[in-house]
Design a protein around this motif. Structure first.
Motif, PDB file in Angstrom:
ATOM      1  N   LEU A  40       0.651  -1.059   0.414  1.00  0.00           N
ATOM      2  CA  LEU A  40      -0.399  -0.111  -0.044  1.00  0.00           C
ATOM      3  C   LEU A  40       0.820   1.704   0.002  1.00  0.00           C
ATOM      4  O   LEU A  40       0.648   1.960  -0.653  1.00  0.00           O
ATOM      5  N   MET A  41       2.130   1.100   0.600  1.00  0.00           N
ATOM      6  CA  MET A  41       2.842   2.280   1.038  1.00  0.00           C
ATOM      7  C   MET A  41       3.218   2.455  -0.736  1.00  0.00           C
ATOM      8  O   MET A  41       3.637   3.632  -1.070  1.00  0.00           O
ATOM      9  N   ASN A  42       4.096   1.419  -1.310  1.00  0.00           N
ATOM     10  CA  ASN A  42       4.513   1.666  -2.429  1.00  0.00           C
ATOM     11  C   ASN A  42       3.357   2.540  -3.259  1.00  0.00           C
ATOM     12  O   ASN A  42       4.102   2.711  -4.328  1.00  0.00           O
ATOM     13  N   VAL A  43       2.856   1.327  -3.478  1.00  0.00           N
ATOM     14  CA  VAL A  43       1.786   2.180  -4.629  1.00  0.00           C
ATOM     15  C   VAL A  43       0.927   3.508  -4.099  1.00  0.00           C
ATOM     16  O   VAL A  43       0.965   4.516  -5.377  1.00  0.00           O
ATOM     17  N   ALA A  44       0.789   4.114  -3.054  1.00  0.00           N
ATOM     18  CA  ALA A  44       0.682   5.316  -2.707  1.00  0.00           C
ATOM     19  C   ALA A  44       2.152   6.508  -3.331  1.00  0.00           C
ATOM     20  O   ALA A  44       1.870   7.554  -3.389  1.00  0.00           O
ATOM     21  N   THR A  45       3.205   5.562  -3.161  1.00  0.00           N
ATOM     22  CA  THR A  45       4.423   6.498  -2.972  1.00  0.00           C
ATOM     23  C   THR A  45       4.194   6.924  -4.463  1.00  0.00           C
ATOM     24  O   THR A  45       4.233   8.382  -5.811  1.00  0.00           O
ATOM     25  N   ALA A  46       4.178   6.222  -5.391  1.00  0.00           N
ATOM     26  CA  ALA A  46       3.862   5.913  -6.768  1.00  0.00           C
ATOM     27  C   ALA A  46       2.949   7.176  -7.338  1.00  0.00           C
ATOM     28  O   ALA A  46       2.748   7.518  -8.130  1.00  0.00           O
ATOM     29  N   TYR A  47       1.651   6.483  -6.636  1.00  0.00           N
ATOM     30  CA  TYR A  47      -0.008   7.417  -7.267  1.00  0.00           C
ATOM     31  C   TYR A  47       1.163   8.766  -6.512  1.00  0.00           C
ATOM     32  O   TYR A  47       0.804   9.930  -8.676  1.00  0.00           O
ATOM     33  N   GLU A  48       1.336   9.098  -5.660  1.00  0.00           N
ATOM     34  CA  GLU A  48       1.239  10.266  -5.440  1.00  0.00           C
ATOM     35  C   GLU A  48       2.374  10.957  -6.093  1.00  0.00           C
ATOM     36  O   GLU A  48       2.296  12.623  -6.560  1.00  0.00           O
ATOM     37  N   LEU A  49       3.349   9.831  -6.795  1.00  0.00           N
ATOM     38  CA  LEU A  49       4.666  11.354  -7.397  1.00  0.00           C
ATOM     39  C   LEU A  49       3.742  10.792  -9.060  1.00  0.00           C
ATOM     40  O   LEU A  49       4.984  11.828  -9.606  1.00  0.00           O
ATOM     41  N   GLY A  50       2.574  10.702  -9.200  1.00  0.00           N
ATOM     42  CA  GLY A  50       2.507  10.504 -10.759  1.00  0.00           C
ATOM     43  C   GLY A  50       3.192   9.258 -11.797  1.00  0.00           C
ATOM     44  O   GLY A  50       2.598  10.382 -12.832  1.00  0.00           O
ATOM     45  N   VAL A  51       4.010   8.543 -11.139  1.00  0.00           N
ATOM     46  CA  VAL A  51       5.093   7.546 -12.280  1.00  0.00           C
ATOM     47  C   VAL A  51       4.172   6.275 -12.923  1.00  0.00           C
ATOM     48  O   VAL A  51       3.969   5.602 -13.669  1.00  0.00           O
ATOM     49  N   VAL A  52       2.737   6.503 -11.787  1.00  0.00           N
ATOM     50  CA  VAL A  52       1.580   5.386 -11.925  1.00  0.00           C
ATOM     51  C   VAL A  52       0.253   6.180 -11.886  1.00  0.00           C
ATOM     52  O   VAL A  52      -0.110   6.973 -10.864  1.00  0.00           O
ATOM     53  N   HIS A  53      -0.800   5.427 -12.650  1.00  0.00           N
ATOM     54  CA  HIS A  53      -2.404   5.801 -13.132  1.00  0.00           C
ATOM     55  C   HIS A  53      -3.444   4.894 -12.833  1.00  0.00           C
ATOM     56  O   HIS A  53      -2.619   3.392 -13.161  1.00  0.00           O
ATOM     57  N   ALA A  54      -4.622   4.658 -11.790  1.00  0.00           N
ATOM     58  CA  ALA A  54      -5.161   4.003 -12.745  1.00  0.00           C
ATOM     59  C   ALA A  54      -5.115   3.011 -13.229  1.00  0.00           C
ATOM     60  O   ALA A  54      -5.564   1.932 -13.049  1.00  0.00           O
ATOM     61  N   GLU A  55      -4.853   3.713 -14.826  1.00  0.00           N
ATOM     62  CA  GLU A  55      -5.597   3.268 -15.784  1.00  0.00           C
ATOM     63  C   GLU A  55      -4.646   2.318 -16.185  1.00  0.00           C
ATOM     64  O   GLU A  55      -4.006   1.742 -17.058  1.00  0.00           O
ATOM     65  N   ASP A  56      -3.223   2.634 -15.417  1.00  0.00           N
ATOM     66  CA  ASP A  56      -2.012   2.165 -16.506  1.00  0.00           C
ATOM     67  C   ASP A  56      -2.008   0.221 -16.288  1.00  0.00           C
ATOM     68  O   ASP A  56      -2.660  -0.180 -14.515  1.00  0.00           O
ATOM     69  N   THR A  57      -1.498  -0.379 -16.959  1.00  0.00           N
ATOM     70  CA  THR A  57      -1.786  -2.252 -16.780  1.00  0.00           C
ATOM     71  C   THR A  57       0.084  -1.841 -16.739  1.00  0.00           C
ATOM     72  O   THR A  57       0.900  -1.686 -17.209  1.00  0.00           O
ATOM     73  N   PHE A  58      -0.010  -3.253 -15.816  1.00  0.00           N
ATOM     74  CA  PHE A  58       1.627  -3.559 -15.895  1.00  0.00           C
ATOM     75  C   PHE A  58       0.908  -5.187 -15.740  1.00  0.00           C
ATOM     76  O   PHE A  58      -0.260  -6.160 -15.706  1.00  0.00           O
ATOM     77  N   TYR A  59       1.804  -6.237 -16.680  1.00  0.00           N
ATOM     78  CA  TYR A  59       1.753  -7.577 -16.875  1.00  0.00           C
ATOM     79  C   TYR A  59       2.557  -8.196 -16.187  1.00  0.00           C
ATOM     80  O   TYR A  59       4.136  -7.848 -15.401  1.00  0.00           O
ATOM     81  N   CYS A  60       2.375  -9.674 -15.924  1.00  0.00           N
ATOM     82  CA  CYS A  60       2.664 -10.426 -14.508  1.00  0.00           C
ATOM     83  C   CYS A  60       2.867 -11.814 -15.483  1.00  0.00           C
ATOM     84  O   CYS A  60       2.136 -12.279 -15.408  1.00  0.00           O
ATOM     85  N   GLY A  61       4.299 -12.400 -15.367  1.00  0.00           N
ATOM     86  CA  GLY A  61       4.194 -14.180 -15.714  1.00  0.00           C
ATOM     87  C   GLY A  61       4.606 -14.718 -14.775  1.00  0.00           C
ATOM     88  O   GLY A  61       5.167 -15.791 -15.966  1.00  0.00           O
ATOM     89  N   GLY A  62       4.885 -14.291 -13.508  1.00  0.00           N
ATOM     90  CA  GLY A  62       5.072 -15.054 -12.718  1.00  0.00           C
ATOM     91  C   GLY A  62       6.457 -14.690 -11.916  1.00  0.00           C
ATOM     92  O   GLY A  62       6.835 -15.540 -10.365  1.00  0.00           O
ATOM     93  N   SER A  63       6.715 -14.469 -12.004  1.00  0.00           N
ATOM     94  CA  SER A  63       9.107 -13.874 -12.291  1.00  0.00           C
ATOM     95  C   SER A  63       9.205 -12.757 -12.883  1.00  0.00           C
ATOM     96  O   SER A  63       8.620 -12.430 -14.047  1.00  0.00           O
TER      97      SER A  63
END
Length: 796
Positions: free
Chosen positions: A378-401
């Motif tokens: 939660l701190m990681n996401v709150a920090t990035a969102y506050e800095l504007g480096v990520v946004h709610a509509e951004d997507t992230f791909y996870c392949g398992g590692s």
């Protein structure tokens, strides 16, 4: 021939010598008097005073500790300290009558030992210390025992040397309740651990004195020769702790500990006011009774101690049976004689027992650090969102590692098959490690650490409890320690340590518009007369994130519980948000498998956060269930369900939660079936009919009973309902539909708890029920069943 007498010259010499000796003698006396009365006056006055007076300290009443509703939690009561003047024990008139001095000492020692339940030899040893006028025989003696003692002394005629001094004894009204927060006082009424230690200067007060003159026989002179300086009582504390909320927390932690017996470090929890930082409840189990702080009663601590003692005996080559009384109470007298004579072994056993006592006394919520795991996302996401480096509509791909930096192995997600493409909110809902590493890479090491500090994670919160730990983080000045890999694992809360109170404060800031507040436990300090000396106020340490970021995080945390890994914390009618965690911990030398801490942090209601609840189940082996979403989330849900209505938060049910709403059954006895059907329909109930009479002769449940809206009312038409009681069936492992159908066959009703109906899967099964299986109940009784789900709750 007559002898000659001294001539005049000799006489003169004799006179001169005599005068010289007299002058020298008086001179020496004068010099000695000058030395004693001028140069050493203070010393000899003190010595004379010591011989002629007896100075007794008067213990002040220690201040009372109240909860937020002014219920007494800890208070002091008047007791006595029994002392002896060994120089006054022997009565010369008795010696003249043939009663030896030693016999008088032995008789007094026997009376004291028997009445005060003390060791005779120890008491006799103190009485024989005739080089002193003051020996403490017993402390904290209640009035009844004191009166009984003086009756025996008077009857035996040997009480002249025994004195009773005013003292106080600390009483903790509810035993182990809140013990790790309150702490305790030692034999000298000095606070040890907890609030008793932190607020020692306020609670202690100032001791008074009684100075009594004594005659040549070491007996007290009349009251005309007595000086009394009264004690000043200590100030009192009014806590932020609400005893009702504390009871709720402790009740559910006890259940959690019973459900997870392999949790080597027990369970901890905290309930805190999000808006003020006031701690409403704080508990750790196992705990201890501050009325008997050196007694070990919990089986967990006793078993640990027994294992350690057996190893020490084997290492020392000693074969001995250590009695249970030693494990529980300690004490050299409780050890076998063969062990008592081995000084090195006794010291080792004492150290082992002391280590277990420290475990009991410590408050892990503020003193112990742990790897927070996925709750830290939660701190990681709150920090990035506050800095504007990520946004709610951004997507992230996870392949398992994911490969990171120069690390040779891929860093895995708990879902090794991968989550695929996911939005920012979904990444939090899925507790995806790969997405978190991608997010923190956008933030960067320097900015991540800046926010880490801003959220207070590298410093003590300043809570008013002793021994608070500041947490342990990477050495940011060392590039071999603080690098790309350590940044990656930090994104999901691993390889650094914080305290639970730091986490609760950080989450409160995230959901309360970004305001970080100092947590506190004492609301008011009261003067001895009851007037208010000081009042605590909410202290905002700093603004960490914006209101916009906070609003996004609240919605995301809500989705974690409604549709993500936190589904087992769901409470119908309340908008609960939160985050799960299953964090790895370092193994001890003897461990053969990995160990974990299962935790959950919940906040409610998410549209206007009031409370944050953290529960940690610590040090679980991999072979046991150890997931935060499966173990800790349900505990937080139970706490929320009890606390939220208590603090005045009204449940609001959505259309999807209609099956969880409870309604009051109307009375329809005497109505026709048509009339009863209409009344029940208006009240929101379906029904079924038993019999074929013209009117309703009985009904189940009876009028006024509240049952789930999904329950059917049974109408008896011309028939009597069964009078015999029903044995509640075992519902463990059944699905919600299976439970409802089973109970309906018995004429019982299901109150469904846990897991929102929209999130029920084939793995949603009954985990606990009340009343328990086999309990006899009347037809129409409501059986409360809690369901949990293992699908999609992994969070490592």
């Amino acid at each position: 021939m007559a002898a000659k007498g001294p001539n005049n010259l000799m006489r003169s010499r004799i006179v001169m010598l005599t005068l010289a000796f007299v002058a020298i003698g008086f001179g020496l006396v004068a010099v000695r008097l000058l030395y004693m009365q001028v140069f050493r006056n203070d010393f000899y006055v003190q010595q004379a005073t010591t011989l002629q007076t007896r100075d007794t300290l008067v213990t002040p009443n220690r201040g009372t500790i109240y909860d937020a509703n002014m219920q007494v939690l800890a208070e002091s009561a008047s007791v006595a300290r029994i002392t002896v003047n060994p120089k006054a024990v022997i009565d010369e008139s008795k010696v003249n009558k043939g009663i030896p001095a030693e016999q008088q000492q032995q008789e007094l020692a026997q009376i004291l030992a028997d009445t005060l339940e003390l060791d005779y030899d120890t008491v006799l040893g103190k009485i024989k210390r005739t080089d002193t006028q003051y020996q403490i025989i017993a402390q904290k003696v209640d009035k009844d025992t004191e009166n009984a003692l003086y009756e025996k002394l008077e009857a035996a005629g040997c009480g002249n040397a025994v004195y009773s001094e005013p003292d106080t004894k600390r009483y903790y009204k509810y035993g182990a309740f809140l013990s790790t927060v309150l702490g305790y006082v030692n034999d000298d009424n000095v606070g040890v651990y907890g609030l008793e230690s932190e607020y020692e200067s306020e609670l202690a007060g100032t001791a008074g004195r009684i100075v009594r003159a004594q005659n040549a026989k070491n007996q007290d002179m009349p009251y005309d020769y007595q000086q009394y300086i009264p004690a000043t009582d200590g100030n009192s504390l009014v806590l932020t702790i609400d005893s009702d909320i504390q009871n709720i927390l402790e009740k559910h932690l006890e259940t959690a500990l019973a459900d997870n017996p392999n949790a080597r470090d027990g369970v901890s929890g905290i309930v805190m006011d999000v808006k003020t930082g006031a701690v409403l409840a704080m508990a750790n189990l196992p705990d201890f009774d501050p009325n008997q702080p050196r007694v070990i009663s919990d089986e967990r601590y006793l078993n640990e101690l027994k294992e350690t003692v057996q190893k020490l005996l084997e290492e020392a080559g000693v074969s001995a049976e250590i009695p249970d009384k030693y494990y529980q109470e300690g004490g050299l007298d409780n050890l076998p004689e063969s062990v008592q004579n081995n000084e090195a072994l006794v010291d080792a056993l004492t150290d082992a027992r002391t280590e277990e006592l420290y475990k009991m006394w410590y408050n892990p919520v503020v003193t112990d650090t742990y790897e927070p795991g996925s709750t830290f996302k939660l701190m990681n996401v709150a920090t990035a969102y506050e800095l504007g480096v990520v946004h709610a509509e951004d997507t992230f791909y996870c392949g398992g590692s994911m490969m990171v930096g120069d690390w040779k192995e891929p860093i895995k997600c708990h879902n090794t098959n991968g989550h695929g493409s996911q939005t920012l909110t979904q990444a939090v809902m899925n507790s995806c490690n790969v997405a978190m590493m991608q997010i923190v890479a956008k933030t960067g090491r320097e900015r991540f650490y800046d926010f880490f500090k801003a959220f207070g994670m590298n410093s003590r919160t300043g809570i008013d409890l002793p021994n608070e730990s500041p947490g342990i983080f990477f050495d940011v000045e060392d590039s071999t320690s603080w690098n790309e890999v350590s940044l990656a694992v930090s994104s999901f809360g691993q390889r650094f340590q914080v305290t639970p109170i730091q986490m609760a404060s950080m989450i409160s800031a995230i959901v309360d518009d970004g305001r970080l507040k100092k947590p506190y436990l004492v609301r008011e300090v009261l003067n001895a007369d009851g007037s208010i000396k000081s009042t605590a106020e909410t202290e905002v340490v700093r603004q960490v994130i914006s209101e916009d970021t906070s609003a996004y995080m609240r919605d995301t945390m809500l989705q974690v519980v409604e549709s993500g890994t936190g589904k087992n914390a769901y409470v119908p009618g309340y908008r609960v948000g939160g985050k799960t965690a299953t964090s790895e911990i370092l193994k001890e030398a003897e461990d053969v498998e990995d160990r974990y801490t299962a935790s959950f942090i919940g906040v409610a209601p998410m549209d206007d956060p009031q409370i944050v609840v953290l529960v940690a189940i610590s040090d679980l082996p991999e072979s046991s269930p150890h997931g935060g979403g499966a173990l800790a989330a349900p505990v937080v849900g139970r706490i929320m369900e009890d606390v939220l209505p208590y603090i005045g938060v009204t449940p609001v049910y959505t259309d999807e939660e209609n099956d969880r709403r409870e309604l009051t059954v109307p009375g329809v006895v005497g109505s026709t079936q048509e009339q009863a059907a209409s009344t029940l329909q208006q009240a929101g109930f379906a029904y079924r009919v038993v019999g074929s009479g013209d009117t309703v002769t009985d009904q189940v449940p009876a009028s006024g009973v509240r049952i789930p809206a999904s329950g059917k009312v049974i109408l008896y038409m011309g028939e009597d309902k069964p009078a015999e009681q029903i044995e509640v069936p075992d519902l463990t492992g059944l699905t919600p539909d299976e439970c409802r159908d089973t109970l309906e066959q018995y004429g019982l009703y299901l109150k469904q708890k846990g897991v929102a109906s929209s999130q029920i899967t084939g793995n949603t099964t009954a985990s606990r029920q009340s009343p328990a299986k086999g309990t006899k109940v009347n037809i129409g009784a409501v059986v409360t069943v809690e369901f949990s789900d293992t699908t999609g709750v992994d969070d490592r």
